[in-house]
Design a protein around this motif. Structure first.
Motif, PDB file in Angstrom:
ATOM      1  N   ILE A  63      12.702   7.600  -6.438  1.00 61.20           N
ATOM      2  CA  ILE A  63      12.225   6.648  -5.442  1.00 61.20           C
ATOM      3  C   ILE A  63      11.878   5.316  -6.081  1.00 61.20           C
ATOM      4  N   ILE A  64      11.167   5.358  -7.202  1.00 63.95           N
ATOM      5  CA  ILE A  64      10.591   4.117  -7.728  1.00 63.95           C
ATOM      6  C   ILE A  64      11.407   3.471  -8.845  1.00 63.95           C
ATOM      7  N   ASP A  65      12.348   4.202  -9.447  1.00 61.21           N
ATOM      8  CA  ASP A  65      13.123   3.609 -10.539  1.00 61.21           C
ATOM      9  C   ASP A  65      14.059   2.516 -10.022  1.00 61.21           C
ATOM     10  N   HIS A  66      14.156   1.438 -10.784  1.00 66.83           N
ATOM     11  CA  HIS A  66      15.118   0.349 -10.527  1.00 66.83           C
ATOM     12  C   HIS A  66      14.892  -0.331  -9.182  1.00 66.83           C
ATOM     13  N   ILE A  67      13.642  -0.363  -8.714  1.00 64.87           N
ATOM     14  CA  ILE A  67      13.335  -1.091  -7.488  1.00 64.87           C
ATOM     15  C   ILE A  67      13.388  -2.589  -7.774  1.00 64.87           C
ATOM     16  N   ASP A  68      14.068  -3.329  -6.899  1.00 61.97           N
ATOM     17  CA  ASP A  68      14.072  -4.785  -7.000  1.00 61.97           C
ATOM     18  C   ASP A  68      12.923  -5.412  -6.215  1.00 61.97           C
ATOM     19  N   ALA A  69      12.530  -4.786  -5.111  1.00 65.92           N
ATOM     20  CA  ALA A  69      11.426  -5.321  -4.324  1.00 65.92           C
ATOM     21  C   ALA A  69      10.849  -4.242  -3.419  1.00 65.92           C
ATOM     22  N   LEU A  81       3.655   2.500  -8.610  1.00 68.93           N
ATOM     23  CA  LEU A  81       4.567   1.362  -8.613  1.00 68.93           C
ATOM     24  C   LEU A  81       4.206   0.405  -9.745  1.00 68.93           C
ATOM     25  N   PRO A  82       5.203  -0.150 -10.422  1.00 69.71           N
ATOM     26  CA  PRO A  82       4.906  -1.101 -11.500  1.00 69.71           C
ATOM     27  C   PRO A  82       4.185  -2.332 -10.959  1.00 69.71           C
ATOM     28  N   LYS A  83       3.173  -2.767 -11.681  1.00 73.40           N
ATOM     29  CA  LYS A  83       2.315  -3.843 -11.183  1.00 73.40           C
ATOM     30  C   LYS A  83       3.016  -5.195 -11.154  1.00 73.40           C
ATOM     31  N   ASN A  84       4.160  -5.297 -11.821  1.00 75.78           N
ATOM     32  CA  ASN A  84       4.896  -6.564 -11.793  1.00 75.78           C
ATOM     33  C   ASN A  84       6.062  -6.550 -10.809  1.00 75.78           C
ATOM     34  N   VAL A  85       6.198  -5.491 -10.014  1.00 76.51           N
ATOM     35  CA  VAL A  85       7.299  -5.424  -9.059  1.00 76.51           C
ATOM     36  C   VAL A  85       7.147  -6.522  -8.010  1.00 76.51           C
ATOM     37  N   LYS A  86       8.268  -7.065  -7.570  1.00 79.25           N
ATOM     38  CA  LYS A  86       8.237  -8.036  -6.475  1.00 79.25           C
ATOM     39  C   LYS A  86       7.791  -7.325  -5.212  1.00 79.25           C
ATOM     40  N   THR A 100       4.898  -3.516   5.341  1.00 78.01           N
ATOM     41  CA  THR A 100       4.790  -4.178   6.644  1.00 78.01           C
ATOM     42  C   THR A 100       3.352  -4.337   7.101  1.00 78.01           C
ATOM     43  N   HIS A 101       2.470  -3.426   6.682  1.00 76.79           N
ATOM     44  CA  HIS A 101       1.028  -3.525   6.912  1.00 76.79           C
ATOM     45  C   HIS A 101       0.361  -2.466   6.054  1.00 76.79           C
ATOM     46  N   LEU A 102      -0.966  -2.451   6.045  1.00 84.26           N
ATOM     47  CA  LEU A 102      -1.686  -1.677   5.031  1.00 84.26           C
ATOM     48  C   LEU A 102      -2.258  -0.352   5.513  1.00 84.26           C
ATOM     49  N   HIS A 103      -1.831   0.171   6.646  1.00 85.26           N
ATOM     50  CA  HIS A 103      -2.289   1.490   7.041  1.00 85.26           C
ATOM     51  C   HIS A 103      -1.832   2.524   6.018  1.00 85.26           C
ATOM     52  N   LEU A 104      -2.626   3.572   5.866  1.00 86.46           N
ATOM     53  CA  LEU A 104      -2.416   4.559   4.808  1.00 86.46           C
ATOM     54  C   LEU A 104      -1.004   5.108   4.771  1.00 86.46           C
ATOM     55  N   ASP A 105      -0.407   5.349   5.931  1.00 89.10           N
ATOM     56  CA  ASP A 105       0.923   5.955   5.960  1.00 89.10           C
ATOM     57  C   ASP A 105       2.039   4.935   5.737  1.00 89.10           C
ATOM     58  N   HIS A 106       1.660   3.743   5.278  1.00 96.46           N
ATOM     59  CA  HIS A 106       2.638   2.725   4.892  1.00 96.46           C
ATOM     60  C   HIS A 106       2.370   2.171   3.492  1.00 96.46           C
ATOM     61  N   TRP A 107       1.167   2.411   2.987  1.00 97.50           N
ATOM     62  CA  TRP A 107       0.774   1.881   1.672  1.00 97.50           C
ATOM     63  C   TRP A 107      -0.397   2.727   1.214  1.00 97.50           C
ATOM     64  N   ASP A 108      -0.106   3.764   0.426  1.00 93.87           N
ATOM     65  CA  ASP A 108      -1.163   4.724   0.107  1.00 93.87           C
ATOM     66  C   ASP A 108      -1.610   4.609  -1.347  1.00 93.87           C
ATOM     67  N   ASP A 109      -2.612   5.396  -1.699  1.00 95.27           N
ATOM     68  CA  ASP A 109      -3.196   5.321  -3.041  1.00 95.27           C
ATOM     69  C   ASP A 109      -2.185   5.665  -4.123  1.00 95.27           C
ATOM     70  N   VAL A 110      -1.295   6.604  -3.841  1.00 97.02           N
ATOM     71  CA  VAL A 110      -0.295   6.980  -4.838  1.00 97.02           C
ATOM     72  C   VAL A 110       0.685   5.834  -5.079  1.00 97.02           C
ATOM     73  N   ALA A 111       1.082   5.148  -4.020  1.00 93.42           N
ATOM     74  CA  ALA A 111       1.957   3.983  -4.199  1.00 93.42           C
ATOM     75  C   ALA A 111       1.296   2.950  -5.101  1.00 93.42           C
ATOM     76  N   LYS A 112      -0.003   2.731  -4.909  1.00 93.42           N
ATOM     77  CA  LYS A 112      -0.725   1.764  -5.735  1.00 93.42           C
ATOM     78  C   LYS A 112      -0.740   2.191  -7.198  1.00 93.42           C
ATOM     79  N   GLU A 113      -0.744   3.494  -7.439  1.00 91.76           N
ATOM     80  CA  GLU A 113      -0.814   4.004  -8.807  1.00 91.76           C
ATOM     81  C   GLU A 113       0.533   3.981  -9.517  1.00 91.76           C
TER      82      GLU A 113
END
Length: 255
Positions: A57-63, A82-87, A67-80
């Motif tokens: 899922i996360i390898d070689h992501i360009d961006a 995903l590379p912090k420099n990703v676009k 769309t918004h910050l509800h848990l089922d769109h942006w969760d704690d695991v995603a924050k952990e």
């Protein structure tokens, strides 16, 4: 273009040679408590496991597009993970500041005409329910993708059918439309994303477009099953234009 359903509203979109991750909800099955004041209070979220390994899922992501910050769109695991420099593209200054506070360094607010690696990304608006729910649920967005070598794609995000969705379809004439259509809802107030009638309205506004219905049966507050939507599409005679993917399933689209 290739669109892969991961789970819930989470998508991997290969578009004009770039890999986009949309609305990452990446925790293991059952990590979070059920959404309150809604059905299935005995079921923790997410209801389903990820269909492919996290590294795929996360390898070689360009961006990433959030769309918004509800848990089922942006969760704690995603924050952990995903590379912090990703676009990372988001809908407004408020969301950008919160994402930056989690350590992300390359955050950009989507505009009416954002350009990324030759791809037009056009922010669209949504209404996350009707009536009083609109203000309670907060701002949401979608995005239109355009590139000369690809079909136009409209990812509507968490919205019900309303005038702005119709206007977006009329203006951009997308050949492919992704709708969040699980009729997710609380015990009062009606669906906060599209139900089957809303999906039919999308079809009527774009009769030749392929519609992909996601965000179904993935969190405890879902209200519309895949089986029911499939049967409804048969009854309304638009099943040939509707795709309802299983988790992990992907669809290629050639211009």
């Amino acid at each position: 273009m290739n669109i892969q359903q991961i789970r819930s509203a989470t998508l991997i979109i290969q578009y004009a040679g770039k890999k986009f991750l949309v609305d990452p909800f990446l925790a293991e099955k059952g990590t979070y408590p059920p959404f309150s004041n809604s059905a299935r209070q005995d079921q923790n979220n997410p209801l389903e496991s990820l269909p492919i390994p996290m590294n795929e899922i996360i390898d070689h992501i360009d961006a990433v597009i959030v769309t918004h910050l509800h848990l089922d769109h942006w969760d704690d695991v995603a924050k952990e993970v995903l590379p912090k420099n990703v676009k990372l593209f988001t809908q407004n200054e408020e969301d950008a500041k919160e994402i930056q506070s989690a350590g992300f360094q390359n955050v950009e607010i989507l505009q009416a005409d954002t350009l990324f690696e030759g791809i037009q990304l056009i922010k669209t608006t949504g209404e996350h329910g009707r009536g009083d729910l609109v203000s309670l649920m907060g701002h949401v967005s979608g995005v239109v993708f355009k590139h000369p070598e690809e079909q136009t794609l409209y990812v509507a995000g968490d919205t019900v059918w309303y005038q702005s969705v119709q206007d977006t379809i009329h203006t951009h004439q997308p050949e492919v439309i992704v709708v969040n259509a699980g009729a997710n809802q609380f015990l009062e107030g009606g669906p906060i994303i599209m139900d089957k009638e809303d999906v039919y309205q999308v079809h009527q506004a774009a009769t030749t477009a392929t519609i992909i219905s996601v965000h179904m049966e993935s969190a405890n507050h879902w209200g519309l099953s895949k089986k029911e939507l499939k049967q409804f599409a048969v009854e309304k005679q638009f099943s040939s234009q509707l795709l309802i993917p299983d988790n992990g399933e992907s669809y290629p689209f050639l211009k």
